[in-house]
Design a protein around this motif. Structure first.
Motif, PDB file in Angstrom:
ATOM      1  N   LEU A 212     -21.062  15.831  -0.328  1.00 29.98           N
ATOM      2  CA  LEU A 212     -19.905  16.685  -0.600  1.00 29.98           C
ATOM      3  C   LEU A 212     -19.340  16.412  -1.991  1.00 29.98           C
ATOM      4  O   LEU A 212     -18.944  17.352  -2.702  1.00 29.98           O
ATOM      5  N   LEU A 215     -21.529  18.123  -4.512  1.00 28.39           N
ATOM      6  CA  LEU A 215     -21.341  19.575  -4.496  1.00 28.39           C
ATOM      7  C   LEU A 215     -20.048  19.966  -5.203  1.00 28.39           C
ATOM      8  O   LEU A 215     -20.009  20.959  -5.937  1.00 28.39           O
ATOM      9  N   ARG A 222     -20.482  27.602  -5.688  1.00 29.48           N
ATOM     10  CA  ARG A 222     -21.014  27.960  -4.374  1.00 29.48           C
ATOM     11  C   ARG A 222     -20.194  29.020  -3.658  1.00 29.48           C
ATOM     12  O   ARG A 222     -20.622  29.546  -2.638  1.00 29.48           O
ATOM     13  N   ILE A 289     -28.197  22.562  -0.246  1.00 27.98           N
ATOM     14  CA  ILE A 289     -28.604  21.195   0.070  1.00 27.98           C
ATOM     15  C   ILE A 289     -30.019  21.231   0.628  1.00 27.98           C
ATOM     16  O   ILE A 289     -30.475  22.265   1.142  1.00 27.98           O
ATOM     17  N   GLU A 293     -30.649  16.454   3.665  1.00 31.27           N
ATOM     18  CA  GLU A 293     -29.185  16.453   3.617  1.00 31.27           C
ATOM     19  C   GLU A 293     -28.587  17.287   4.742  1.00 31.27           C
ATOM     20  O   GLU A 293     -27.500  16.977   5.243  1.00 31.27           O
ATOM     21  N   GLU A 294     -29.274  18.345   5.148  1.00 32.84           N
ATOM     22  CA  GLU A 294     -28.766  19.170   6.253  1.00 32.84           C
ATOM     23  C   GLU A 294     -28.585  18.360   7.530  1.00 32.84           C
ATOM     24  O   GLU A 294     -27.699  18.648   8.343  1.00 32.84           O
ATOM     25  N   PHE A 297     -25.100  16.985   8.533  1.00 33.39           N
ATOM     26  CA  PHE A 297     -24.009  17.897   8.899  1.00 33.39           C
ATOM     27  C   PHE A 297     -24.355  18.625  10.198  1.00 33.39           C
ATOM     28  O   PHE A 297     -24.414  19.846  10.253  1.00 33.39           O
ATOM     29  N   ARG A 506     -21.484  23.048   9.887  1.00 30.97           N
ATOM     30  CA  ARG A 506     -22.223  22.686   8.690  1.00 30.97           C
ATOM     31  C   ARG A 506     -21.855  23.558   7.494  1.00 30.97           C
ATOM     32  O   ARG A 506     -21.480  23.059   6.429  1.00 30.97           O
ATOM     33  N   ASP A 507     -21.968  24.877   7.664  1.00 29.19           N
ATOM     34  CA  ASP A 507     -21.739  25.770   6.531  1.00 29.19           C
ATOM     35  C   ASP A 507     -20.306  25.696   6.027  1.00 29.19           C
ATOM     36  O   ASP A 507     -20.056  25.712   4.818  1.00 29.19           O
ATOM     37  N   LEU A 510     -19.460  22.429   3.988  1.00 29.15           N
ATOM     38  CA  LEU A 510     -20.002  22.331   2.631  1.00 29.15           C
ATOM     39  C   LEU A 510     -19.051  22.949   1.605  1.00 29.15           C
ATOM     40  O   LEU A 510     -19.152  22.666   0.404  1.00 29.15           O
ATOM     41  N   LYS A 511     -18.139  23.779   2.069  1.00 33.41           N
ATOM     42  CA  LYS A 511     -17.160  24.403   1.160  1.00 33.41           C
ATOM     43  C   LYS A 511     -15.735  23.964   1.463  1.00 33.41           C
ATOM     44  O   LYS A 511     -14.912  23.862   0.555  1.00 33.41           O
ATOM     45  N   SER A 513     -14.651  21.199   3.712  1.00 30.30           N
ATOM     46  CA  SER A 513     -14.637  19.989   4.523  1.00 30.30           C
ATOM     47  C   SER A 513     -13.249  19.365   4.600  1.00 30.30           C
ATOM     48  O   SER A 513     -12.437  19.480   3.673  1.00 30.30           O
TER      49      SER A 513
END
Length: 578
Positions: A212, A215, A222, A289, A293-294, A297, A506-507, A510-511, A513
């Motif tokens: 994170l 990113l 993103r 990712i 890495e997936e 999450f 997960r999705d 990533l933006k 959290s």
């Protein structure tokens, strides 16, 4: 320059008035050289905490201290970044130091899943089981282990802890301490009698947090936006953002002239920049990712998953041995702003929180102007007040269904409520008219203010995908506007709502959290420290409650937040608060 050299200079200058200035300057240099050696002692103090009033330290002194700090500024979008003032640059560096997070001991490549934190193999233990009483402090030790059951040897995991009772609808957030060796402590003040249970949740492993952080720093693109430029029958849709690569075409610069908040769009091929009509979230990038890495999450595996107790998570709290200990807590040690009992938030320290119904809210806000600025978590406050104040009427301001602006008036009691969204970035699919976009700092500068004016702010949710520097600059401008407002209109009530945790997958994480939100929470608290501003602790109010986390907390929590604000607005100003 030594003291002896100064004395010689004084003898040479006797009889000359202009030498007075030289002597003062030389003494100043000695003082400055002495103080430079002490810069490290205040390295981790934020400039906003040091400044009780803006700009008390001269810029020349600040610029000389930059070498003492670990972080070197790498501005977001450097080819477009505007230069910072020395004060803002120093504060930014302090903030980056202040929110620095422990890094796992591996390089840029994530380790195998088996080596990462596993909440199922991890456990917590209540320390020193005994007869607890109201006023005591409970401590819990947490041991993080990996998927093979091996103890972790480094920190950086994001944990949330809560002590609660469903029977009493009570709850308090715990203070989590990272010992950076795989061990964590959680501390709770004991504030009510009866049974209680400890909950510990691993939001992210330390390995996920490292992803994170990368990113946030490397892929702020993103999420991206667009605007329609149109004139007559011709229109063009162009990509927009706070930063755009310069090698893909000329840019339209919509950076605010007063605040310096950046916004750019690619220039249409056939139209001028001043033909921009609207603004909307266009989309988000996928596949940012890799497959390894997936695995960090996974909902139900290592993303916001409970950690269980090694034995029992339950305790019994006896009556206080020293009378009403809730009034004698060391708030600096327990770091607790309040707790729930019977679903009612009880604030600790400061103004005593009251409960308000429609009639008492009307009484409190009679002859008052209430301006609410920010995101949809502030819009919740506006919507709540509109539903509970009898006789208030909304007026259509031709705004978006979700983003406003909105206005409501109670003519009988002379109450005005207004809500306006903050300026971009606004991560919403709702299309906004470009001329409706306003920055909070500019709006605050347009207020008259005074004892009958209430300003409520909530700025955080839409800044999660972007570097901290972006958020800092926005709050810097807002804070300066708040200082100007309080200077010209003493008695104006300013309330700031902090961020809160939210549902995670997960999705989304990533933006947006919870780790991003927690970092913004830390920055926001530091930015408003020392000002005559009430912070409503939304973070603890959501962590402590039994309802699931949501970016838009349920009505029961919103009611308590608004009651905290109203208790501050309509406090007895003749009494000193604790």
């Amino acid at each position: 320059m030594t003291v002896r050299q100064v004395k010689v200079t004084v003898k040479m200058c006797l009889g000359y008035r202009k030498c007075i200035f030289i002597v003062l300057t030389l003494f100043g240099l000695i003082f400055f050289q002495h103080n430079i050696s002490n810069v490290e002692s205040w390295k981790n103090h934020l400039v906003s905490a040091l400044y009780k009033v803006q700009n008390r330290i001269q810029p020349s002194n600040l610029s000389e201290t930059h070498q003492a700090f670990h972080h070197k500024r790498t501005p977001y979008c450097p080819h477009l970044a505007q230069p910072l003032s020395p004060e803002e640059e120093l504060e930014e560096r302090n903030l980056l130091d202040f929110i620095a997070w422990p890094q796992p001991p591996f390089g840029s490549e994530a380790p195998n899943l088996s080596q990462t934190s596993d909440p199922v193999h991890s456990h917590f233990t209540i320390v020193n089981a005994k007869n607890w009483s109201v006023g005591d402090q409970l401590e819990v030790h947490v041991q993080l282990r990996d998927f093979k059951g091996r103890p972790k040897r480094y920190g950086g995991d994001l944990l949330l802890a809560r002590l609660h009772s469903l029977k009493d609808r009570a709850g308090v957030a715990g203070q989590v301490l990272d010992h950076r060796n795989g061990l964590y402590s959680a501390r709770f003040p004991l504030l009510w009698e009866g049974s209680a249970q400890v909950d510990v949740v691993m939001v992210h492993s330390s390995e996920a947090v490292a992803v994170l952080q990368r990113l946030r720093e490397k892929r702020p693109d993103r999420v991206y936006f667009s605007s329609i430029f149109g004139q007559g029958n011709h229109s063009e849709k162009m990509v927009c953002n706070m930063c755009l690569p310069p090698d893909q075409g000329p840019l339209c610069n919509f950076t605010d002239l007063h605040t310096g908040d950046p916004w750019y769009c690619y220039k249409p091929k056939m139209l001028s920049c001043d033909t921009r009509n609207n603004y909307v979230l266009e989309g988000s990038l996928e596949n940012i990712i890799n497959s390894k890495e997936e695995l960090l999450f996974q909902s139900g595996v290592n993303l916001k998953v409970p950690i269980h107790a090694s034995t029992s998570n339950a305790i019994i709290v006896l009556p206080s041995r020293k009378g009403d200990s809730t009034q004698k807590l060391d708030h600096a040690k327990v770091a607790t702003s309040g707790y729930y009992y019977q679903d009612i938030w009880r604030s600790l320290g400061g103004v005593t929180k009251r409960q308000f119904d429609g009639a008492s809210i009307t009484q409190c806000l009679t002859n008052k102007l209430v301006y609410m600025y920010g995101d949809s978590t502030m819009r919740q406050w506006y919507e709540y007040l509109v539903t509970v104040i009898p006789g208030i009427k909304e007026f259509n301001q031709e705004g978006g269904v979700k983003v406003g602006p909105f206005m409501a008036i109670d003519l009988t009691h002379n109450i005005l409520l207004k809500f306006r969204f903050h300026g971009p970035p606004i991560v919403t699919r709702t299309t906004l008219m470009a001329h409706k976009l306003r920055y909070i700092a500019n709006e605050l500068d347009g207020l008259t203010g005074g004892p009958d004016t209430v300003v409520a702010l909530s700025v955080w949710a839409h800044f999660a995908p972007f570097p901290v520097e972006v958020y800092h600059h926005r709050l810097w401008q807002i804070r300066k506007a708040v200082v100007r407002l309080l200077d010209r209109a003493p008695g104006t009530v300013v309330v700031v709502r902090t961020p809160n945790p939210r549902a995670q997958d997960r999705d989304l994480s990533l933006k947006f959290s919870d780790w991003f939100s927690l970092q913004l929470d830390t920055v926001l608290r530091a930015m408003f420290e020392g000002l005559d501003v009430l912070l409503v602790d939304a973070w603890q109010m959501c962590v402590a409650h039994h309802q699931p986390h949501d970016v838009h907390p349920p009505r029961a929590i919103v009611m308590n937040m608004v009651d905290v604000m109203l208790s501050h607005v309509c406090r007895d100003r003749t009494k000193k608060t604790e």
